[in-house]
Motif scaffolding. Structure first.
Motif, PDB file in Angstrom:
ATOM      1  N   PRO A 212      -2.534  -2.061  -4.898  1.00  0.00           N
ATOM      2  CA  PRO A 212      -3.202  -0.752  -5.056  1.00  0.00           C
ATOM      3  C   PRO A 212      -3.842  -0.596  -6.437  1.00  0.00           C
ATOM      4  O   PRO A 212      -3.361  -1.123  -7.426  1.00  0.00           O
ATOM      5  CB  PRO A 212      -2.065   0.250  -4.853  1.00  0.00           C
ATOM      6  CG  PRO A 212      -0.818  -0.512  -5.152  1.00  0.00           C
ATOM      7  CD  PRO A 212      -1.071  -1.923  -4.754  1.00  0.00           C
ATOM      8  N   ILE A 213      -4.940   0.175  -6.435  1.00  0.00           N
ATOM      9  CA  ILE A 213      -5.644   0.555  -7.675  1.00  0.00           C
ATOM     10  C   ILE A 213      -5.568   2.076  -7.744  1.00  0.00           C
ATOM     11  O   ILE A 213      -5.943   2.775  -6.785  1.00  0.00           O
ATOM     12  CB  ILE A 213      -7.106   0.089  -7.647  1.00  0.00           C
ATOM     13  CG1 ILE A 213      -7.167  -1.441  -7.502  1.00  0.00           C
ATOM     14  CG2 ILE A 213      -7.849   0.542  -8.890  1.00  0.00           C
ATOM     15  CD1 ILE A 213      -8.573  -1.978  -7.309  1.00  0.00           C
ATOM     16  N   ILE A 214      -5.041   2.583  -8.895  1.00  0.00           N
ATOM     17  CA  ILE A 214      -4.839   4.036  -8.991  1.00  0.00           C
ATOM     18  C   ILE A 214      -5.856   4.660  -9.927  1.00  0.00           C
ATOM     19  O   ILE A 214      -6.389   4.011 -10.832  1.00  0.00           O
ATOM     20  CB  ILE A 214      -3.415   4.368  -9.472  1.00  0.00           C
ATOM     21  CG1 ILE A 214      -3.207   3.895 -10.918  1.00  0.00           C
ATOM     22  CG2 ILE A 214      -2.370   3.761  -8.540  1.00  0.00           C
ATOM     23  CD1 ILE A 214      -1.913   4.411 -11.537  1.00  0.00           C
ATOM     24  N   ASP A 215      -6.100   5.937  -9.681  1.00  0.00           N
ATOM     25  CA  ASP A 215      -6.922   6.760 -10.579  1.00  0.00           C
ATOM     26  C   ASP A 215      -6.012   7.223 -11.708  1.00  0.00           C
ATOM     27  O   ASP A 215      -4.992   7.862 -11.462  1.00  0.00           O
ATOM     28  CB  ASP A 215      -7.485   7.944  -9.793  1.00  0.00           C
ATOM     29  CG  ASP A 215      -8.465   8.760 -10.635  1.00  0.00           C
ATOM     30  OD1 ASP A 215      -8.264   8.860 -11.861  1.00  0.00           O
ATOM     31  OD2 ASP A 215      -9.430   9.291 -10.055  1.00  0.00           O
ATOM     32  N   LEU A 216      -6.359   6.867 -12.955  1.00  0.00           N
ATOM     33  CA  LEU A 216      -5.476   7.203 -14.086  1.00  0.00           C
ATOM     34  C   LEU A 216      -5.380   8.702 -14.325  1.00  0.00           C
ATOM     35  O   LEU A 216      -4.409   9.165 -14.924  1.00  0.00           O
ATOM     36  CB  LEU A 216      -5.960   6.493 -15.348  1.00  0.00           C
ATOM     37  CG  LEU A 216      -5.697   4.988 -15.393  1.00  0.00           C
ATOM     38  CD1 LEU A 216      -6.317   4.373 -16.639  1.00  0.00           C
ATOM     39  CD2 LEU A 216      -4.209   4.707 -15.363  1.00  0.00           C
ATOM     40  N   ALA A 217      -6.375   9.443 -13.853  1.00  0.00           N
ATOM     41  CA  ALA A 217      -6.332  10.889 -14.061  1.00  0.00           C
ATOM     42  C   ALA A 217      -5.359  11.547 -13.094  1.00  0.00           C
ATOM     43  O   ALA A 217      -4.612  12.457 -13.456  1.00  0.00           O
ATOM     44  CB  ALA A 217      -7.733  11.487 -13.914  1.00  0.00           C
TER      45      ALA A 217
END
Length: 814
Positions: free
Chosen positions: A597-602
């Motif tokens: 998975p790739i997450i949105d840091l915000a």
């Protein structure tokens, strides 16, 4: 007479008056005579001229004085033994030779006690034989142990005295030190055994022919070569001419002619390369034929060296012969300034052939040093000073030069001024003759070993280096002079292949020099002078004499190239096998996709998943094989395109299910002009939203074909797919692509992420990438996030997305 009757004997001097002459002084000895019953039966009187007796005693004393003077010059000791009272009388020289203390009374047991048990028994048997056979003289050799722990060999020449009844009354003996002679003989025996073992250790097949072309000796390599070709005879006693055709085939005529040329003396060396077939197929051999005429009959040496791999190598061996004439001892004196001869004795005339009239006044160097021979400068300087001794080759007036032991000493007057230099030249031809076979063996062996392609060294019984040939010196990086006398194991063989210590007790070479085993090791290492390891295979062969194992001969080869070739072949086979396994996996539907998975840091929410290919093990379905085990081989052998098409189909199918996914493509696929059509067809077939597809490409893939890569990215973007540039920050053309290509994401290389908390430079790079991406309206993704601190720093630096083990490891899509 009354005294004799009372005590049984009497001795004294009397003056007798002979009729008609002057009184005579006589020695008288009287002994009582008894009959068979022990009753006195008379007196026996013996008269001797006292004056003559005194003269005889004086002569004996003078002879004894001369004998002792001779003993001080010559290392000979005299002794006599009276067996009736077991009394041993020995001269000081004899006591010194036997290692016995001076002054003490001796018995035969004292002399026997200093001998080893076996030698003591031999001496006893020799004495007993003299007692029982009545022989008058005998000789015996034996060893003695000296007080300092050393030993020497002695020879005693014995004379036996008997009384009128044949009983032994005395044994007289002269003893001398023969250690040098015994040691020289032992050295010769060791050299002969060493020669045999060394020749058997050579890889060249060698046969010795006599003047009739009959094989009289072969080495172990010859026997192995014959067995390899199905012939279990070593051919000793066979006519070598009958083997020509079998050995050389069409070349047999040339080989036969070459052997005859060498045999007849038309040439010293004949060489020829030819092919022959054995159980392993065709091999090339270099045949060398050399002619040897040493001290005996004509001999021809034929060697067959396998030169299939190294046909350019040449192994030359030359036999040198030396004819030395016996000469006498010479003494002459030289002027210390002019170097001219002042005196020339008769021995010098006999030795050099020059008369005194011819020699006196001439320069000694010009007269005695052979023409063209130059002495070492240091040696010449010491001779000029008159303080030198050693071996030199000297010249005769007529005839060949000869070896001599030369000693020079200055003669000074009472004021210390040097008046002459006395030169003593001793003919050592007998010693050289005795050592001739040893020297010829050493020279022959040196000529053979120095031309070997293999490295060779010899060790004594303690593992210390005796000799090392030129190849060994070159490959190991040590000169012989530096290693001679050192324990070879401690220098070159102290480590195992894995780098762990190898104790000398576990060393295979120890079995050869200690236990007498023939040791062959195919894969080991020796250490070079610079500390690097050299892969080797080697043979260690013992050599022994009657005295036991004296050491071993080690012949080794550098197998670096052989191992590298084996590794290269194995790697190629493994690559081919990997391609086959991948093809099978593709055909059997054993390729699977994992997702990270790739997450949105915000928001910390998963917005996308990178798809990563794996392979299921055919023997264990639960075991998964990583891409590093099969993708490199697929790229090397052009199979990667089929894998990429499988990944595209599967990824688009997943995207059609509603997941936003990111997939990786190889450089070969990006350059495929038909790939875009395949993508379009797959999207249409599965009904996927192109916006949910991110195609990840690397700068390396774009560099492989910039035009094709640029066309590929533009077409994807026109279709509605998005594009990510991977490993950004490590190449040189990244900024150009930012300007020329419609990119959506920059994936920051893991090199700048893994040490972000500790490395200010990495933080600066990430900060610059974020700023650059914002200017081009491109979002950033950080790869390889391993901990929470790094995740927080990335958010603070303005990075948009992140992925890594801290967030989640790659896992099956389910």
């Amino acid at each position: 007479l009354a005294g004799t009757a009372a005590i049984g004997r009497w001795q004294g001097e009397l003056q007798l008056q002979a009729s008609g002459s002057s009184p005579v002084q006589v020695d008288v000895r009287a002994r009582l005579m008894v009959d068979e019953r022990g009753q006195p039966g008379g007196v026996l009187l013996v008269f001797a001229d006292a004056v003559a007796h005194q003269d005889a005693l004086s002569s004996v004393a003078e002879a004894d004085t001369r004998l002792r003077l001779a003993q001080r010059v010559t290392p000979v000791g005299w002794w006599e033994w009276d067996p009736r009272v077991d009394r041993l009388v020995a001269s000081p020289e004899a006591r010194a030779l036997l290692g016995l203390a001076a002054g003490a009374e001796l018995q035969m047991a004292d002399a026997l006690a200093v001998m080893p048990a076996s030698d003591r028994e031999r001496v006893r048997r020799a004495i007993d034989h003299a007692f029982f056979t009545g022989e008058r003289s005998f000789a015996v050799e034996y060893r003695v142990r000296l007080p300092d722990g050393t030993a020497r060999w002695l020879e005693s020449q014995c004379e036996v005295a008997h009384d009128i009844a044949g009983r032994v009354t005395r044994i007289y003996a002269a003893s001398q030190d023969i250690s040098l002679r015994v040691d020289s003989g032992e050295q010769l025996r060791r050299a002969e055994e060493f020669w045999r073992v060394a020749i058997d250790s050579l890889t060249a097949a060698i046969a010795i022919l006599d003047e009739r072309c009959v094989i009289i000796a072969v080495n172990e390599a010859w026997r192995l070569l014959a067995r390899d070709e199905g012939d279990h005879s070593e051919h000793v006693g066979a006519d070598y001419a009958e083997l020509y055709e079998a050995q050389a085939g069409e070349m047999s005529g040339r080989l036969a002619a070459g052997v005859q040329q060498v045999m007849w003396g038309d040439t010293k060396l004949f060489e020829m390369e030819y092919a022959r077939r054995g159980s392993g197929g065709e091999r090339w051999f270099l045949t060398r034929v050399t002619r040897y005429r040493g001290g005996g009959a004509l001999r021809v040496v034929v060697s067959h060296q396998d030169v299939t791999v190294r046909r350019a190598e040449r192994d030359r061996a030359r036999l040198n012969e030396a004819l030395l004439d016996e000469v006498d001892v010479a003494v002459h004196a030289v002027d210390p300034v002019r170097r001219t001869i002042l005196s020339w004795n008769v021995g010098a005339e006999r030795l050099f052939g020059w008369s005194a009239e011819e020699a006196i006044g001439r320069r000694g160097h010009e007269l005695l040093i052979p023409t063209g021979q130059a002495l070492d400068p240091d040696t010449q300087a010491q001779i000029d000073k008159g303080e030198w001794e050693g071996d030199l080759e000297l010249a005769r007036k007529v005839g060949a030069p000869f070896p001599a032991y030369v000693r020079t000493r200055p003669v000074r007057d009472l004021n210390g001024h040097e008046t002459a230099i006395v030169v003593v030249s001793v003919d050592i031809s007998r010693r050289v003759e005795f050592e001739r076979e040893l020297k010829l063996t050493r020279d022959y062996l040196r000529a053979v070993t120095d031309n070997m392609g293999e490295g060779m060294f010899t060790l004594d019984a303690d593992g210390r280096l005796i000799y090392m040939n030129q190849t060994a010196q070159t490959q190991l990086g040590w000169p012989l002079e530096e290693l001679a006398g050192h324990v070879m194991h401690d220098v070159t063989h102290r480590l195992r292949q894995d780098g762990s210590p190898l104790a000398i007790e576990d060393c295979p070479i120890l079995r050869a020099r200690r236990d007498g085993e023939l040791v062959r090791v195919e894969d080991d290492i020796f250490l070079r002078h610079d500390g690097t390891a050299m892969p080797v295979s080697y043979t260690a062969a013992p050599f022994a004499t009657d005295g036991g194992i004296q050491g071993c001969v080690v012949v080794f080869q550098d197998i670096t190239e052989r191992q590298a070739e084996a590794r290269r072949v194995a790697a190629e086979l493994e690559m081919l096998e990997s391609v086959n396994r991948t093809r099978d996996a593709l055909a059997e539907d054993r390729l699977v996709l994992y997702a990270q998975p790739i997450i949105d840091l915000a928001t910390r929410e998963v917005v996308q998943r990178e798809l990563l290919i794996r392979m299921r093990d055919p023997d264990s379905p639960d075991k998964v094989i990583g891409p590093g085990a099969f993708l490199p081989a697929a790229e090397e052998y052009g199979f990667i395109g089929e894998i990429d098409r499988w990944v595209i189909n599967r990824s688009i199918e997943i995207a059609a299910g509603g997941l936003a996914v990111e997939l990786n493509l190889s450089a070969a696929s990006i350059g495929d002009p038909d790939l875009i059509a395949h993508v379009v067809d797959a999207i249409a077939r599965h009904g996927a939203d192109p916006a949910k597809l991110v195609f990840e490409i690397t700068e390396t893939a774009l560099l492989a074909d910039e035009a094709a890569g640029r066309e590929f990215v533009v077409r994807l973007h026109e279709m509605g797919c998005r594009v990510a540039l991977d490993d950004f920050g490590t190449g040189y053309s990244g900024f150009t692509y930012l300007k020329q290509l419609p990119l959506d994401y920059l994936k920051i290389d893991i090199e700048f992420v893994r040490d972000l908390p500790e490395n200010a430079a990495s933080r600066s790079v990430v900060r610059a990438i974020v700023k650059l991406a914002n200017d081009f309206d491109i979002e950033t993704v950080a790869e390889g996030v391993e901990d929470a601190q790094t995740l927080d720093l990335l958010r603070d630096l303005g990075v948009d997305y992140a992925q890594g083990y801290h967030i989640s490891r790659p896992a099956p899509l389910a």
